[in-house]
Design a protein around this motif. Sequence first.
Motif, PDB file in Angstrom:
ATOM      1  N   ARG A  15       0.985  -1.342  -0.103  1.00 55.64           N
ATOM      2  CA  ARG A  15       0.394   0.294  -0.344  1.00 55.64           C
ATOM      3  C   ARG A  15       1.116   1.268   0.066  1.00 55.64           C
ATOM      4  NH1 ARG A  15      -5.747  -0.463   3.515  1.00 55.64           N
ATOM      5  NH2 ARG A  15      -6.239  -2.251   2.763  1.00 55.64           N
ATOM      6  N   ALA A  16       2.490   0.922   0.775  1.00 58.48           N
ATOM      7  CA  ALA A  16       3.094   2.527   0.614  1.00 58.48           C
ATOM      8  C   ALA A  16       3.515   2.606  -0.304  1.00 58.48           C
ATOM      9  CB  ALA A  16       3.849   2.385   1.917  1.00 58.48           C
ATOM     10  N   GLN A  17       4.017   1.899  -1.509  1.00 60.62           N
ATOM     11  CA  GLN A  17       4.758   1.315  -2.693  1.00 60.62           C
ATOM     12  C   GLN A  17       3.400   2.204  -3.562  1.00 60.62           C
ATOM     13  OE1 GLN A  17       7.116   1.283  -3.983  1.00 60.62           O
ATOM     14  NE2 GLN A  17       8.602  -0.083  -2.090  1.00 60.62           N
ATOM     15  N   ALA A  18       2.157   1.986  -3.630  1.00 58.66           N
ATOM     16  CA  ALA A  18       1.007   2.620  -4.227  1.00 58.66           C
ATOM     17  C   ALA A  18       1.203   3.493  -3.694  1.00 58.66           C
ATOM     18  CB  ALA A  18       0.009   1.629  -3.694  1.00 58.66           C
ATOM     19  N   ILE A  19       1.595   4.765  -3.095  1.00 56.86           N
ATOM     20  CA  ILE A  19       1.557   5.552  -2.597  1.00 56.86           C
ATOM     21  C   ILE A  19       2.631   7.099  -2.770  1.00 56.86           C
ATOM     22  CG2 ILE A  19      -0.725   5.635  -1.939  1.00 56.86           C
ATOM     23  CD1 ILE A  19       0.705   6.696   0.896  1.00 56.86           C
ATOM     24  N   HIS A  20       3.411   6.038  -3.074  1.00 59.14           N
ATOM     25  CA  HIS A  20       5.239   6.603  -4.188  1.00 59.14           C
ATOM     26  C   HIS A  20       5.060   8.007  -4.237  1.00 59.14           C
ATOM     27  CE1 HIS A  20       9.536   6.862  -5.823  1.00 59.14           C
ATOM     28  NE2 HIS A  20       9.397   6.684  -4.004  1.00 59.14           N
ATOM     29  N   ASP A  21       4.536   7.721  -5.738  1.00 52.61           N
ATOM     30  CA  ASP A  21       4.212   9.346  -6.124  1.00 52.61           C
ATOM     31  C   ASP A  21       3.627  10.707  -5.271  1.00 52.61           C
ATOM     32  OD1 ASP A  21       5.649   7.619  -8.152  1.00 52.61           O
ATOM     33  OD2 ASP A  21       3.941   7.439  -9.621  1.00 52.61           O
ATOM     34  N   SER A  22       2.919  10.025  -4.796  1.00 53.18           N
ATOM     35  CA  SER A  22       2.128  11.422  -3.766  1.00 53.18           C
ATOM     36  C   SER A  22       3.218  12.224  -2.585  1.00 53.18           C
ATOM     37  CB  SER A  22       0.599  10.749  -3.736  1.00 53.18           C
ATOM     38  OG  SER A  22       0.189  10.690  -4.256  1.00 53.18           O
ATOM     39  N   ILE A  23       4.258  10.802  -2.561  1.00 52.30           N
ATOM     40  CA  ILE A  23       4.967  11.478  -1.009  1.00 52.30           C
ATOM     41  C   ILE A  23       6.186  12.157  -1.755  1.00 52.30           C
ATOM     42  CG2 ILE A  23       6.449  10.484   0.942  1.00 52.30           C
ATOM     43  CD1 ILE A  23       4.057   7.824   0.663  1.00 52.30           C
ATOM     44  N   ARG A  24       6.685  11.451  -2.952  1.00 54.72           N
ATOM     45  CA  ARG A  24       7.422  12.484  -3.446  1.00 54.72           C
ATOM     46  C   ARG A  24       7.231  13.321  -3.889  1.00 54.72           C
ATOM     47  NH1 ARG A  24      10.729   9.305  -8.501  1.00 54.72           N
ATOM     48  NH2 ARG A  24       8.772   9.873  -8.882  1.00 54.72           N
ATOM     49  N   THR A  25       6.183  13.581  -4.483  1.00 54.65           N
ATOM     50  CA  THR A  25       5.699  14.949  -5.205  1.00 54.65           C
ATOM     51  C   THR A  25       5.822  15.860  -3.982  1.00 54.65           C
ATOM     52  OG1 THR A  25       4.381  14.168  -6.352  1.00 54.65           O
ATOM     53  CG2 THR A  25       3.930  16.364  -5.960  1.00 54.65           C
ATOM     54  N   TRP A  26       5.070  15.130  -2.773  1.00 53.17           N
ATOM     55  CA  TRP A  26       4.767  16.197  -1.132  1.00 53.17           C
ATOM     56  C   TRP A  26       5.806  17.046  -0.723  1.00 53.17           C
ATOM     57  CZ3 TRP A  26       1.308  11.841   1.036  1.00 53.17           C
ATOM     58  CH2 TRP A  26      -0.245  12.254   0.343  1.00 53.17           C
ATOM     59  N   SER A  49      -4.174  20.695   3.533  1.00 48.03           N
ATOM     60  CA  SER A  49      -5.421  20.722   2.338  1.00 48.03           C
ATOM     61  C   SER A  49      -5.255  18.926   2.085  1.00 48.03           C
ATOM     62  CB  SER A  49      -5.064  21.087   1.296  1.00 48.03           C
ATOM     63  OG  SER A  49      -3.484  20.777   0.122  1.00 48.03           O
ATOM     64  N   VAL A  50      -3.986  18.646   2.453  1.00 45.40           N
ATOM     65  CA  VAL A  50      -4.033  17.029   1.859  1.00 45.40           C
ATOM     66  C   VAL A  50      -5.062  15.729   3.834  1.00 45.40           C
ATOM     67  CG1 VAL A  50      -2.153  15.026   2.296  1.00 45.40           C
ATOM     68  CG2 VAL A  50      -1.468  17.025   0.882  1.00 45.40           C
ATOM     69  N   LEU A  51      -4.715  17.064   4.107  1.00 43.99           N
ATOM     70  CA  LEU A  51      -5.913  15.980   4.632  1.00 43.99           C
ATOM     71  C   LEU A  51      -7.455  16.199   5.284  1.00 43.99           C
ATOM     72  CD1 LEU A  51      -3.639  17.047   8.723  1.00 43.99           C
ATOM     73  CD2 LEU A  51      -3.541  14.887   7.319  1.00 43.99           C
ATOM     74  N   ILE A  52      -7.656  17.514   4.594  1.00 35.51           N
ATOM     75  CA  ILE A  52      -9.072  18.127   4.362  1.00 35.51           C
ATOM     76  C   ILE A  52      -9.308  16.682   2.716  1.00 35.51           C
ATOM     77  CG2 ILE A  52     -10.609  19.951   3.403  1.00 35.51           C
ATOM     78  CD1 ILE A  52     -10.226  20.468   6.698  1.00 35.51           C
ATOM     79  N   ALA A 116       7.196  15.371   4.259  1.00 40.99           N
ATOM     80  CA  ALA A 116       5.269  14.015   3.404  1.00 40.99           C
ATOM     81  C   ALA A 116       5.296  12.491   3.805  1.00 40.99           C
ATOM     82  CB  ALA A 116       6.873  14.101   2.269  1.00 40.99           C
ATOM     83  N   MET A 117       6.316  11.607   4.495  1.00 42.80           N
ATOM     84  CA  MET A 117       6.303  10.788   5.232  1.00 42.80           C
ATOM     85  C   MET A 117       4.853  10.485   5.793  1.00 42.80           C
ATOM     86  SD  MET A 117       9.381   8.941   5.622  1.00 42.80           S
ATOM     87  CE  MET A 117      10.818  10.597   6.303  1.00 42.80           C
ATOM     88  N   LEU A 118       4.831  11.438   7.035  1.00 43.60           N
ATOM     89  CA  LEU A 118       4.162  11.319   7.085  1.00 43.60           C
ATOM     90  C   LEU A 118       2.699  11.477   7.149  1.00 43.60           C
ATOM     91  CD1 LEU A 118       2.716  11.403  10.610  1.00 43.60           C
ATOM     92  CD2 LEU A 118       3.158  13.345  11.069  1.00 43.60           C
ATOM     93  N   LEU A 119       2.152  11.888   5.849  1.00 50.30           N
ATOM     94  CA  LEU A 119       1.585  12.806   4.571  1.00 50.30           C
ATOM     95  C   LEU A 119       1.439  11.230   4.739  1.00 50.30           C
ATOM     96  CD1 LEU A 119       1.618  16.060   3.486  1.00 50.30           C
ATOM     97  CD2 LEU A 119      -0.257  15.505   5.200  1.00 50.30           C
ATOM     98  N   GLY A 120       2.087  10.865   4.017  1.00 48.37           N
ATOM     99  CA  GLY A 120       1.785   9.467   3.215  1.00 48.37           C
ATOM    100  C   GLY A 120       1.399   7.962   4.172  1.00 48.37           C
ATOM    101  N   ALA A 121       1.623   8.337   5.758  1.00 44.47           N
ATOM    102  CA  ALA A 121       1.114   7.296   6.886  1.00 44.47           C
ATOM    103  C   ALA A 121      -0.083   7.879   7.158  1.00 44.47           C
ATOM    104  CB  ALA A 121       2.219   7.577   8.611  1.00 44.47           C
ATOM    105  N   ALA A 122      -0.518   8.854   7.552  1.00 40.34           N
ATOM    106  CA  ALA A 122      -2.025   9.418   7.646  1.00 40.34           C
ATOM    107  C   ALA A 122      -2.894   8.672   6.069  1.00 40.34           C
ATOM    108  CB  ALA A 122      -2.326  10.790   7.376  1.00 40.34           C
ATOM    109  N   THR A 123      -2.348   8.632   4.916  1.00 44.19           N
ATOM    110  CA  THR A 123      -3.591   8.294   3.511  1.00 44.19           C
ATOM    111  C   THR A 123      -3.628   6.377   4.256  1.00 44.19           C
ATOM    112  OG1 THR A 123      -2.141   9.509   2.517  1.00 44.19           O
ATOM    113  CG2 THR A 123      -3.023   7.735   1.306  1.00 44.19           C
TER     114      THR A 123
END
Length: 381
Positions: A15-26, A49-52, A116-123
């Motif tokens: 699941r983390a790999q699947a959102i890798h691009d988002s995390i890198r962009t953030w 805004s990401v959390l919202i 960025a990693m914590l935003l990934g963890a939140a996702t």
Amino acid sequence: MSGSGSVSATELLQRAQAIHDSIRTWRRTIHRYPELSFTEQRTAALVNSVLIDLGLPTETEVAKTGVVAHIRGGDGPTVALRADMDALPIQEINGSEFDSTRPGIMHACGHDAHTAMLLGAATLLKQLADEGKLPGVVRLLFQPSEEAQDEEGKSGGMRMVEEGALQGVDAVFGLHVDPFHDVGYVATRPGPMMAAADMFEIVVIGSGGHAARPQNTIDPIALSAHVINAVHQIVSRRLDPTQPGVITIGTIQGGTANNVIPDRVTMTGTIRSFTPEVRTLLQDELMRAAGVVESLGGRAEVTIFPGYPPTVNDPAATAHMTDAMRELLGEDRVAESELIMGAEDFSYMAQAAPGCFLRLGVHNPCVARILPGAPRGFSSG
Ligand code: NI
């Protein structure tokens, strides 16, 4: 998440790999727009805004520019995850496509990655909560100003604790990227891991005059040489050799002309320690060492500016973290951290709740280290 039984480590990694691009962009966006301590408005706005967008209600302006949110799952403990958001007053010269756009400011300590990693963890954790697979509540702490204390002597971590962000938390976890460990490896240890950091100023006061007539003066530059020697004998002669401690004089300023003896010399420096006993001893001995000038006709004024306490990991929280990391990364990827003389204001959170701080390896083994053999633990403070 180890031991919850609801999601396997393999699935979490997928699941983390699947959102890798988002995390890198953030991370790259935050890297392009670094903000100094307590001015992280743009970063906080991105976080918010990401959390919202994830459907998480947020609390903003916590500790001035911090953001707090909760992911609510089923019955279980409340666990806080913390990321710091501030950058440093350093000019970036990396030449990457996502270099800092702000002259003289750079994410040189990796807090862009933490955020960025914590935003990934939140996702990920929100996905689990939505699927009924999160046993408990996760509190997300996006903290301002880890690097600096404001005019009231308070850092972001200290303010977050004061404002109650750790209330009702059963455990708190944080991490710092570490270029002295390879990618894929992590390190932590129970008990003290990172040092307390106190700042000091010593003003050596003499009596100025003409450089050619020193007999009519009390030369504070000559006196300062005695102070420097005495200070450097504290760790070697006054401290129990089995106890770690450091005193470094980082600045020395005095005089305005080659042929004038000044009235005073000012030195500043830092004291590092891991226990209250050593912390007190080093401070007391610093006062005494500066007092050496009195027997030579001078005077010294010593001011200690208390900084971050040591970062002390709770044994149970650390065991939990270590188990989870072994499950996630593999048995041989989890090292016992060395003691690190750098300081971290996660220390305040780990005083408020059982905590564990992790060093996350980010060194690419295919790239030579910039500073071969450089000592570890340079980071923060
Ligand atoms: Ni840092």
